[in-house]
Design an enzyme around this catalytic site. Structure first.
Site, PDB file in Angstrom:
ATOM      1  N   THR A   6       0.856  -0.978   0.345  1.00  0.00           N
ATOM      2  CA  THR A   6      -0.295  -0.260  -0.164  1.00  0.00           C
ATOM      3  C   THR A   6       1.032   1.258   0.069  1.00  0.00           C
ATOM      4  O   THR A   6       0.963   2.148  -0.381  1.00  0.00           O
ATOM      5  CB  THR A   6      -0.469   0.244   1.270  1.00  0.00           C
TER       6      THR A   6
ATOM      7  N   CYS B 164      -8.554  -6.418   1.548  1.00  0.00           N
ATOM      8  CA  CYS B 164      -8.591  -6.068   1.707  1.00  0.00           C
ATOM      9  C   CYS B 164      -9.374  -4.354   1.858  1.00  0.00           C
ATOM     10  O   CYS B 164      -8.952  -3.386   2.478  1.00  0.00           O
ATOM     11  CB  CYS B 164      -7.647  -4.969   0.448  1.00  0.00           C
TER      12      CYS B 164
HETATM   13  C1  LIG Z   1      -2.568  -6.388  -5.207  1.00  0.00           C
HETATM   14  C2  LIG Z   1      -2.766  -6.260  -3.803  1.00  0.00           C
HETATM   15  N1  LIG Z   1      -2.061  -4.902  -3.888  1.00  0.00           N
HETATM   16  C3  LIG Z   1      -1.375  -4.516  -3.081  1.00  0.00           C
HETATM   17  C4  LIG Z   1      -2.184  -5.044  -1.929  1.00  0.00           C
HETATM   18  C5  LIG Z   1      -1.457  -4.256  -0.526  1.00  0.00           C
HETATM   19  O1  LIG Z   1      -0.175  -4.858   0.225  1.00  0.00           O
HETATM   20  P1  LIG Z   1      -0.214  -4.580   1.523  1.00  0.00           P
HETATM   21  O2  LIG Z   1      -1.215  -5.121   2.421  1.00  0.00           O
HETATM   22  O3  LIG Z   1       1.349  -4.582   1.792  1.00  0.00           O
HETATM   23  O4  LIG Z   1      -0.514  -3.121   2.282  1.00  0.00           O
HETATM   24  C6  LIG Z   1      -2.641  -6.314  -2.116  1.00  0.00           C
HETATM   25  C7  LIG Z   1      -2.614  -6.900  -0.055  1.00  0.00           C
HETATM   26  O5  LIG Z   1      -3.776  -7.689  -0.478  1.00  0.00           O
HETATM   27  C8  LIG Z   1      -2.636  -6.798  -3.456  1.00  0.00           C
HETATM   28  O6  LIG Z   1      -3.043  -7.551  -3.058  1.00  0.00           O
END
Ligand SMILES: Cc1ncc(COP(=O)(O)O)c(C=O)c1O
Length: 381
Positions: free
Chosen positions: A70, A328
């Site tokens: 993120t 998420c």
């Molecule tokens: C494709 C994708 N991008 C970004 C993220 C975000 O990652 P993080 O949890 O490390 O912030 C995720 C998490 O689900 C994801 O699947």
């Protein structure tokens, strides 16, 4: 417990726990300290950066450790968009309509700041095409964004083709590689992109650790510092580095690199078994996404006439963990924006679809138990 939600997160594997534990106990020195225990921690950090660079086939100087994808997505996109506009290159960005919220919400912010965003929807075959990006490109276009693998449906996007085209057109190109890293045997030196990101908890390392690779082809496009302070991460992201988690993350990727063929085979095997079983038990379903270009560990399935939210509760009670929509979105179960982008004309699909995602510990017995619960659910209706 039957965990079939590896695309949401993965358990930390034992070897990684061990690496982290050793570092926590034996290498607690601050890597910026000038005495020996600081220097030895700094050495471990440098070595981990080199190992990651080797695994990805990129320059160690282009790697920035972050708290996860993120942060990395926010940083890479904002930095490139804002600097390109400042340099008078334009204000138009093109992005696939199936990106993760950490990309989409950054673009909503940029739109409010006066940028113009064009969203490329999947076509009727479920493909997000490079041709659509080219067609949408105009004089004011500064950058393209596409994820490597979609986290909800598992579709693989044509990021290699997009990268070559973006480079020809001197556009920056950002790739969210979260769901590809550790799962697909890619040589990232062949992926023409100005930035890409990864997240440890998607490949058996802890949450809260990730990275960004920043490698602009236009040297004017310097990375904007994210956090000011003590000058860590080449003065771009200050703050004492989380060395144990960096070591754990790199160890996790090293292990997966050694196991990549067997894991891929395992996931293919489970994929075939899953669809065989659904057919054998005469469960009415359709696959979501692009079945011609997808990873074998993520499966998004439309279970006709079954409410995904209710099915999820039944599964949860039976100790089976799967998801609908994106985990998420902070625990919420709203209709999936990704499925809306794929199937704007079929609203039933948005609320009647579930996602299963396999990991290295998943088994055929897990799938059997999942099928039993679907059948129970159908019988109760
Ligand atoms: C494709 C994708 N991008 C970004 C993220 C975000 O990652 P993080 O949890 O490390 O912030 C995720 C998490 O689900 C994801 O699947």
């Amino acid at each position: 417990m039957i965990y079939l939600d590896y695309a949401a997160t993965t358990p930390v594997r034992d070897e990684v726990v061990q690496t982290i534990q050793e570092a926590l106990i034996e290498s607690f020195g601050n890597p910026s300290s000038t005495y020996r225990i600081g220097k030895s921690t700094k050495y471990l950090l440098t070595q981990a950066r080199k190992s990651l660079a080797n695994l990805l086939n990129v320059s160690e100087h282009d790697i920035f450790f972050t708290s996860g994808a993120t942060e990395s997505n926010n940083w890479a996109i904002r930095s490139q968009a804002e600097l390109a506009r400042k340099l008078g290159k334009g204000n138009h960005i093109i992005v696939s309509a199936i990106e993760h919220p950490s990309v989409m919400e950054t673009l909503v912010f940029l739109e409010q700041e006066g940028f113009e965003i064009t969203y490329i929807h999947p076509n009727s075959d479920g493909e997000v095409t490079a041709a659509a990006f080219v067609k949408a490109t105009k004089d004011q276009t500064i950058g393209w964004i596409a994820m490597a693998v979609n986290n909800e449906v598992g579709s693989i996007l044509p990021v290699f083709e997009l990268g070559e085209l973006a480079r020809e057109k001197s556009l920056w190109f950002h790739v969210d590689a979260v769901q590809a890293l550790g799962h697909l045997d890619w040589d990232y030196s062949e992926l023409a992109c100005t930035s890409f990101v990864g997240s440890g908890h998607k490949f058996y390392a802890p949450k809260g650790i990730g990275f960004m690779v920043y490698q602009p082809w236009d040297k004017q496009m310097k990375l904007t510092p994210l956090i000011f302070g003590g000058g860590q991460e080449a003065n771009k992201r200050s703050g004492t580095e989380n060395v144990p988690y960096v070591l754990g993350m790199v160890r996790a990727l090293e292990l997966l690199a050694e196991e990549k063929n067997s894991i891929l085979e395992h996931h293919n095997d489970l994929q075939n078994y899953l669809y065989d079983q659904l057919n054998q038990h005469q469960i009415a379903f359709e696959r979501n996404g692009n079945p011609k270009a997808k990873v074998p560990y993520i499966h998004n399935i439309w279970l006709k006439d079954l409410m995904a939210s209710q099915l999820l509760i039944l599964m949860d009670l039976a100790g089976i963990y799967i998801s609908a929509g994106s985990a998420c979105s902070a625990g919420s179960l709203t209709d999936s924006k990704i499925l809306k982008a794929y199937y704007p004309e079929t609203p039933e699909r948005w609320s009647q679809s579930i996602r299963l995602s396999f990991g290295k510990e998943s088994t055929k017995a897990d799938i059997d138990k999942f099928i039993i619960q679907i059948k129970k659910f159908i019988e109760r209706k």
